[in-house]
Design a protein around this motif. Structure first.
Motif, PDB file in Angstrom:
ATOM      1  N   ALA A  60       0.842  -1.194   0.000  1.00 10.82           N
ATOM      2  CA  ALA A  60       0.000   0.000   0.000  1.00 10.82           C
ATOM      3  C   ALA A  60       0.878   1.246   0.000  1.00 10.82           C
ATOM      4  O   ALA A  60       1.861   1.333   0.746  1.00 10.82           O
ATOM      5  N   GLY A  61       0.524   2.194  -0.825  1.00  4.90           N
ATOM      6  CA  GLY A  61       1.283   3.444  -0.885  1.00  4.90           C
ATOM      7  C   GLY A  61       0.663   4.397  -1.879  1.00  4.90           C
ATOM      8  O   GLY A  61      -0.147   4.010  -2.728  1.00  4.90           O
ATOM      9  N   ARG A  62       1.038   5.664  -1.787  1.00  3.08           N
ATOM     10  CA  ARG A  62       0.524   6.665  -2.714  1.00  3.08           C
ATOM     11  C   ARG A  62       1.062   6.436  -4.122  1.00  3.08           C
ATOM     12  O   ARG A  62       2.147   5.863  -4.283  1.00  3.08           O
ATOM     13  N   PRO A  63       0.340   6.894  -5.133  1.00  5.11           N
ATOM     14  CA  PRO A  63       0.899   6.856  -6.488  1.00  5.11           C
ATOM     15  C   PRO A  63       2.222   7.619  -6.525  1.00  5.11           C
ATOM     16  O   PRO A  63       2.342   8.719  -5.985  1.00  5.11           O
ATOM     17  N   GLY A  64       3.233   7.014  -7.141  1.00  8.85           N
ATOM     18  CA  GLY A  64       4.555   7.618  -7.199  1.00  8.85           C
ATOM     19  C   GLY A  64       5.475   7.171  -6.091  1.00  8.85           C
ATOM     20  O   GLY A  64       6.645   7.564  -6.048  1.00  8.85           O
ATOM     21  N   SER A  65       4.979   6.336  -5.168  1.00  5.81           N
ATOM     22  CA  SER A  65       5.803   5.883  -4.043  1.00  5.81           C
ATOM     23  C   SER A  65       6.714   4.721  -4.407  1.00  5.81           C
ATOM     24  O   SER A  65       7.537   4.306  -3.592  1.00  5.81           O
ATOM     25  N   GLY A  66       6.565   4.166  -5.616  1.00  2.27           N
ATOM     26  CA  GLY A  66       7.396   3.035  -6.018  1.00  2.27           C
ATOM     27  C   GLY A  66       6.791   1.693  -5.672  1.00  2.27           C
ATOM     28  O   GLY A  66       7.495   0.685  -5.655  1.00  2.27           O
ATOM     29  N   ARG A  67       5.476   1.643  -5.449  1.00  4.10           N
ATOM     30  CA  ARG A  67       4.846   0.378  -5.060  1.00  4.10           C
ATOM     31  C   ARG A  67       4.893  -0.637  -6.199  1.00  4.10           C
ATOM     32  O   ARG A  67       5.066  -1.841  -5.967  1.00  4.10           O
ATOM     33  N   THR A  68       4.756  -0.186  -7.462  1.00  2.00           N
ATOM     34  CA  THR A  68       4.839  -1.117  -8.591  1.00  2.00           C
ATOM     35  C   THR A  68       6.244  -1.690  -8.706  1.00  2.00           C
ATOM     36  O   THR A  68       6.424  -2.889  -8.968  1.00  2.00           O
ATOM     37  N   ALA A  69       7.247  -0.831  -8.508  1.00  2.00           N
ATOM     38  CA  ALA A  69       8.631  -1.307  -8.573  1.00  2.00           C
ATOM     39  C   ALA A  69       8.912  -2.319  -7.470  1.00  2.00           C
ATOM     40  O   ALA A  69       9.587  -3.325  -7.689  1.00  2.00           O
ATOM     41  N   LEU A  70       8.383  -2.061  -6.283  1.00  2.00           N
ATOM     42  CA  LEU A  70       8.583  -2.997  -5.176  1.00  2.00           C
ATOM     43  C   LEU A  70       7.907  -4.330  -5.476  1.00  2.00           C
ATOM     44  O   LEU A  70       8.483  -5.403  -5.231  1.00  2.00           O
ATOM     45  N   ALA A  71       6.695  -4.294  -6.026  1.00  2.00           N
ATOM     46  CA  ALA A  71       6.013  -5.535  -6.403  1.00  2.00           C
ATOM     47  C   ALA A  71       6.808  -6.282  -7.457  1.00  2.00           C
ATOM     48  O   ALA A  71       6.920  -7.520  -7.414  1.00  2.00           O
TER      49      ALA A  71
END
Length: 679
Positions: A60-71
């Protein structure tokens, strides 16, 4: 579905088949916690029950926080544990619209190599996804989920699978999910990410300023990427100066506190652009599905294709766009709302409408070119193609097919945008028609059927909105055909009848005749011989009244088949003989031979084998005169079978040998195709 998911932090994740990691910064603690969560005993295990579904990990995180990269990084590290591979689905379009579950399910099925039925609903498609994953050990990444209702239908009923979801907040409603909430990067990782763009020297000479800049960006990967790209394009700019300017940049009071660093950084980079380039960036928020290429940008901004390509390359270097496969780019979901807000504030509605119309018109011309390249040299379509600008032409069919494959998500989104607009309905109908023809030409009607179903529904919406009865009838007929092909007979009947009403309102004899015949065919498939013969009879009356002799001959054959299936052999013979006479009058020897073969078949069913033998011999002679070798061979086989039943095996062998000589290796595998699809 995306071939490559690239987070605005710059870390690349691989395709659905497998994730290829690039440079990744920080998040060691989060990765460790997520991996530990996989091994954590779930509530079912603690209660002594076997886990019924896949474990869900939530980032969970705001858009732009790098959540897709972490996934992506997590999935890449776990790839070896899931031999059936990794699937990736994006649940929110870049513009912020939630992706319907049926579209997500269809894309997942495509990645799994499973054909999805055209027109199937959300429940059926999501069940197909769950069934497919029930026998696999697969990792499923569901990116940017809006809520639990998007995720829950896709969860595999298989504890050997793993689901990694990203969202802005918790997914309330999915049990046993503990979110891993991420904020900004730690200072060291943020500075390292910044240095990747600016170069290590500029960080080393002023580490204090670099730390201050990272803090000014809130440690958000998207903001760091933007300012890093800006610095990389200006090697003489100092990090300290940029930090001060960014600090003084006002952030809109409407922005939540956590979103202000990204909003401020985006505004800083945007205001450094030239006026034409800034206008192009704003208009890119109109890009269908957030997917952009040079032609899209060129049409939106009204500039040359080469100029648009140069601007797109610069945007990608700044981090304002993400590079995808080929020369295609994607508008980051975290930036799209800000680009759209600027467009609505700076550009007049008439200018926006004109830009959208230019983009859709360019798409129509590209689709026409894509379709025309499949025609033979010298055809009218190829001659017309030669008159198009070079930038709109394809050199060969494989190149056009690849363009269609890569751009298909954007093309389907373009059709939806054109129809939804409401003020561009003429252009919308042209666009949908061009896309239907291109998909059918390159993929075939069968393979493209799921997409064609959606396109025909769009046409139907436009036709109903404007009372265009002829287009409404055509769309309903196309949809009903696809319903019938997938076994939804009641839905097909409803649409065929609606098409009949629309055809009558348009005074369109083709649509009304086609609809009546299709209603009869549907009842025939359902085994309702009485209703089938009634509707075929209505269609036949219209064909006879209009003097359409070829269609009348075909309908006589359909009536003959229906009566034969119903055991009404007398009626069956009468109509098949009428069909044979019709083909004979038309000079269609092959059609005459086929109809005679059906007369012979019905005579045999009626217990008149000698008459059947004579009729079959007549049919063989007609096929010989028509010089249809395959049909003649099939009729020779039928004649041999009839002679066997009459107790003359020697004569039967003569005709069977003749058939083998005509058909070669096909032998008895060849069957006569009559005028009815059931025969």
């Amino acid at each position: 579905m995306t071939d490559q998911a690239v987070d605005t932090s710059g870390t690349a994740a691989g395709s659905a088949a497998g994730w290829a990691t690039g440079e990744f910064f920080g998040r060691e603690r989060e990765l460790k916690a997520l991996r530990a969560d996989i091994e954590r005993a779930g509530l079912d295990t603690l209660a002594g029950r076997k886990a019924p579904r896949a474990r869900v990990l939530l980032i969970a995180g705001r858009p732009g926080s790098g959540r897709t990269a972490l996934a992506g990084e997590l999935a890449a590290g776990l790839a070896g544990d899931y031999p059936d591979g990794i699937l990736h689905a994006r649940l929110t379009d870049p513009g912020g619209e939630r992706v319907p579950t049926d579209r997500t399910a269809r894309e997942l099925l495509d990645d799994l190599g499973i054909a999805s039925p055209p027109g199937a609903g959300e429940d059926e498609l999501s069940a197909m996804v769950r069934d497919a994953l029930a026998v696999r050990r697969q990792l499923l990444v569901l990116d940017d989920a809006v809520d639990a209702e998007q995720v829950d239908p896709l969860l595999p009923d298989n504890p050997d699978c793993l689901v990694v979801a990203t969202a802005q907040g918790p997914l309330t409603g999915i049990p046993d999910v503990r979110p891993c909430t991420i904020g900004g990067l730690d200072t060291a990782s943020a500075v390292a990410l910044l240095g990747r763009s600016t170069g290590a020297v500029r960080i080393t000479v002023d580490p204090t300023a670099a730390h201050a800049l990272a803090e000014e960006c809130g440690g958000q990967p998207a903001a760091l990427t933007l300012v890093g790209g800006w610095l990389a394009a200006r090697p003489n700019a100092s990090v300290a100066d940029v930090t001060k300017r960014l600090h003084d940049m006002p952030a809109g009071p409407e922005q939540p506190t956590g979103a202000r660093p990204l909003a401020r950084t985006f505004r800083f980079v945007y205001e450094s652009l030239s006026q034409p380039t800034a206008r192009m960036l704003r208009l890119l928020s109109l890009a269908p599905a957030g997917l952009v290429d040079a032609h899209t940008a060129s049409a939106l901004a009204g500039c040359s294709v080469s100029g648009a390509q140069s601007a797109l390359d610069d945007f990608a270097a700044f981090g304002l766009l993400r590079r995808k496969s080929g020369r295609q780019y994607e508008v980051p979901g975290c930036l799209a709302p800000m680009m759209k807000a600027l467009m609505e504030d700076r550009d007049r509605p008439t200018e926006v409408q004109l830009a959208r119309a230019r983009m859709l018109e360019r798409t129509v011309r590209q689709l026409q070119s894509c379709r025309a390249i499949t025609d033979p040299d010298g055809s009218p379509a190829r001659k017309k193609l030669a008159g198009l600008p070079r930038a709109l032409r394809f050199s060969n069919a494989p190149e056009a097919a690849e363009w269609l494959r890569v751009r298909q998500p954007a093309l389907l989104a373009s059709a939806g945008i054109a129809v939804e607009d409401g003020d561009l309905d003429t252009l919308a109908r042209r666009l949908v028609a061009a896309l239907v023809r291109a998909l059918a030409a390159h993929r075939g009607a069968e393979a493209a059927a799921p997409d064609l179903y959606g396109l025909h529904r769009l046409v139907l919406g436009v036709a109903e909105r404007h009372g265009l009865h002829r287009e409404q009838a055509a769309a309903l007929l196309n949809l009903a055909d696809l319903d019938a092909r997938t076994g939804r007979m009641q839905e097909a009947l409803t649409r065929y009848r609606a098409a009949l009403d629309a055809g009558r309102a348009a005074a369109d004899p083709y649509a009304t005749g086609r609809a009546m015949e299709s209603v009869g065919g549907t009842y025939q498939e359902m085994g309702d011989w009485q209703r089938a013969s009634d509707w075929y009879g209505r269609a036949l009356e219209q064909r006879l009244a209009r003097g359409e002799r070829e269609d009348a001959a075909r309908l006589y054959g359909r009536l003959g088949s229906v009566h034969t299936y119903a055991g009404r052999y007398g009626e069956g013979l009468r109509h098949w003989r009428a069909a044979a006479a019709g083909h004979r009058r038309l000079g269609d020897l092959a059609g005459h031979a086929r109809a005679l073969s059906e007369v012979a078949r019905v005579q045999e069913y009626a217990g008149r084998p000698h008459e059947s033998l004579r009729t079959c011999q007549e049919a063989v002679e007609c096929a010989r005169q028509a010089e249809d070798v395959r049909l003649q061979g099939a009729l020779e086989l039928r004649l041999a079978d009839t002679l066997d039943r009459l107790g003359d095996p020697a004569a039967a062998q003569v005709h069977r040998s003749a058939a083998e000589a005509l058909l070669g290796e096909e032998g008895s595998a060849y069957e006569i195709r009559s005028t009815s699809p059931r025969d």
